[in-house]
Design a protein around this motif. Sequence first.
Motif, PDB file in Angstrom:
ATOM      1  N   GLY A  25       3.333   1.203   5.518  1.00 49.26           N
ATOM      2  CA  GLY A  25       3.284   1.893   4.238  1.00 49.26           C
ATOM      3  C   GLY A  25       3.412   0.940   3.068  1.00 49.26           C
ATOM      4  N   PHE A  26       4.313  -0.027   3.205  1.00 56.62           N
ATOM      5  CA  PHE A  26       4.500  -1.025   2.158  1.00 56.62           C
ATOM      6  C   PHE A  26       3.193  -1.783   1.914  1.00 56.62           C
ATOM      7  CE2 PHE A  26       5.739  -5.083   0.373  1.00 56.62           C
ATOM      8  CZ  PHE A  26       6.678  -4.724  -0.577  1.00 56.62           C
ATOM      9  N   PHE A  27       2.571  -2.253   2.986  1.00 57.26           N
ATOM     10  CA  PHE A  27       1.328  -3.011   2.841  1.00 57.26           C
ATOM     11  C   PHE A  27       0.181  -2.148   2.329  1.00 57.26           C
ATOM     12  CE2 PHE A  27       3.220  -6.161   5.896  1.00 57.26           C
ATOM     13  CZ  PHE A  27       3.237  -7.212   5.009  1.00 57.26           C
ATOM     14  N   LEU A  28       0.077  -0.913   2.803  1.00 55.44           N
ATOM     15  CA  LEU A  28      -1.000  -0.038   2.334  1.00 55.44           C
ATOM     16  C   LEU A  28      -0.851   0.297   0.854  1.00 55.44           C
ATOM     17  CD1 LEU A  28      -1.393   2.428   5.344  1.00 55.44           C
ATOM     18  CD2 LEU A  28      -2.988   0.633   4.639  1.00 55.44           C
ATOM     19  N   GLY A  29       0.371   0.372   0.376  1.00 53.71           N
ATOM     20  CA  GLY A  29       0.604   0.694  -1.027  1.00 53.71           C
ATOM     21  C   GLY A  29       0.146  -0.379  -1.994  1.00 53.71           C
TER      22      GLY A  29
END
Length: 168
Positions: A107-111
Amino acid sequence: AHLLGIPTVKTNMLASLALLATTDIIVAFLPLLGEERGIAPIGIGVLLAIRAAASISSRLLLPVMLSRWSRTGLITASLAGAGTTLAVLPWVFSNPVPAAVLLAIVGFFLGLGQPITMTLITQAVPPESRGAALALRLLGNRLGQVAWPISAGLLAAPAGPGGALWMS
């Protein structure tokens, strides 16, 4: 069409559509993977909420990260980090703690992807072409949101729901 001739536009459009479509695939296929592994719907909901919260946190931390790393470096990290994490996720998904940690990471990377690709695309074109470039990026995102899940579904048929995540 001339905007697609600008390498930065093409690569960041592809990154943007991949990251956005991957988010959709997670939302669509995580419940299927949960059903396959016997995880209750509330557990899947919590895992999806963790992913979403991590995406929000990465956007909140974006100014700090941009003071240390380049946008191109962050996009590369976003793609590599999300891809690597999703490759591991189906293997540990039955254990809720590692699954939650991996979904927070993905989620962190996709954000990171959407705001950075938008900036890189607008910086790559002349000011008078920015609206058209952003519209082209949006078109690419929408095409990716159609084509990527179809591809994931085709892979999930023989490989199971984990296959859709591996494809992403």
